[in-house]
Design an enzyme around this catalytic site. Sequence first.
Site, PDB file in Angstrom:
ATOM      1  N   GLU A  67       0.833  -1.212   0.000  1.00 29.67           N
ATOM      2  CA  GLU A  67       0.000   0.000   0.000  1.00 29.67           C
ATOM      3  C   GLU A  67       0.864   1.258   0.000  1.00 29.67           C
ATOM      4  O   GLU A  67       0.513   2.270  -0.613  1.00 29.67           O
ATOM      5  CB  GLU A  67      -0.919   0.023   1.226  1.00 29.67           C
ATOM      6  CG  GLU A  67      -1.952  -1.099   1.270  1.00 29.67           C
ATOM      7  CD  GLU A  67      -2.860  -1.113   0.055  1.00 29.67           C
ATOM      8  OE1 GLU A  67      -3.127  -0.032  -0.509  1.00 29.67           O
ATOM      9  OE2 GLU A  67      -3.284  -2.210  -0.346  1.00 29.67           O
TER      10      GLU A  67
ATOM     11  N   ASP B 211      -5.982  -4.034  -8.083  1.00 29.86           N
ATOM     12  CA  ASP B 211      -5.146  -3.101  -8.849  1.00 29.86           C
ATOM     13  C   ASP B 211      -5.241  -3.374 -10.343  1.00 29.86           C
ATOM     14  O   ASP B 211      -5.228  -2.446 -11.153  1.00 29.86           O
ATOM     15  CB  ASP B 211      -3.684  -3.232  -8.414  1.00 29.86           C
ATOM     16  CG  ASP B 211      -3.506  -2.877  -6.952  1.00 29.86           C
ATOM     17  OD1 ASP B 211      -4.262  -2.013  -6.466  1.00 29.86           O
ATOM     18  OD2 ASP B 211      -2.634  -3.467  -6.305  1.00 29.86           O
TER      19      ASP B 211
HETATM   20 ZN   LIG Z   1      -2.652  -2.669  -4.468  1.00 29.58          ZN
END
Ligand SMILES: [Zn+2]
Length: 364
Positions: free
Chosen positions: A58, A159
């Site tokens: 993160e 993502d």
């Molecule tokens: Zn990520």
Amino acid sequence: MKWSLKIGSILGIPLNVHITFILLLILIYFAGGSVIGVGGIQGVIFVALVFASVVFHELSHSVVARHYGIKVEDITLLPIGGVARMADTPEKPVQEIIIAAAGPAASLFLAFILWFVADFFGSGVTISDLSVQGGLLAELTAVNFILAVFNLLPAFPMDGGRILRGFIGLYLSPYRATKIAVGIGQVLAIVMFFGGILSGNFFMILIALFVYLGAEAEERQMGIMVALGGAQAQSAMISELHTLSPQQTVGDAAIRFCTGFQSDFPVMDDRRLIGLVTREAIVETLHQKGPTALVSEIMVRDFPTANEQTPLTDVLQKMQSTGSKAVPILNQGELKGLITLEQIGRYNMLCSGYSCDFMQAEKT
Ligand SMILES: [Zn+2]
């Protein structure tokens, strides 16, 4: 995020853990042996290291986002992973691609380093060792590798979904790009769902549901953003506004609350905005302290503001990133109106699928 505890900050970004994450650690300590194969203090260390890996992931999203001038509010650890909350969405598709790709790239990098270290210490990791039976280093290598691959699934909220939208967004509008990326993610979720049923893999079914719902939430969010379109704050603000003074009581606020449509009240000291009394504060204080408590005791002093020309989409994003349900609208320090989530909902109801440009024309 509600029910989160701040445990520190890294690179100036606050790091929170959700209360359920602490419960997870306790569960692993007492029952980890039968759930993930390691319990007690060893299990807790393992889970803590897994989450350090998530923080690393993160953090790399955050550092790249900050590079593009996007403020990162905080990083929160949940039992299902981490979330880096950002104040804005990236302006250009290329930025979205790079921010989204930074996380999996960092996890792959970490996996590679761990693999190298494990190899150095003679407990070489091969693909067939990548299970819970290997040593701690091997396990962590596997965890980071899985973190990278799992996040590269081309589906929201992973993502990979953002990377996909970024690439489509190079050629199409953000809305079309989101629609297509959501569609691809949902087809993938359906394939995974049936794959999970056929192979009896409960975990895969769970991920499929998670992906399907995540995609839907992303589409809804984008739909609202499109409906709000180019609208400015002045098109949706309550302009005939009741305000309170700090010397008034919660009883006064409660009466206002029940005899009008407004539920959140700006607090004015003379002509200066000094606070905001929310509906939650009115209800809670009335029940706990009675009607004589003062407005000055229950008002919040820290809240987002905007001006009449601020795009509505920015106002909504301010609400989402700060958790505030009302945003006072100021013009050179003078209070002009108030935008609440309801107001945005009303605007969305009216202008979704219809161009409300006439409202802008009327005001300016
Ligand atoms: Zn990520």
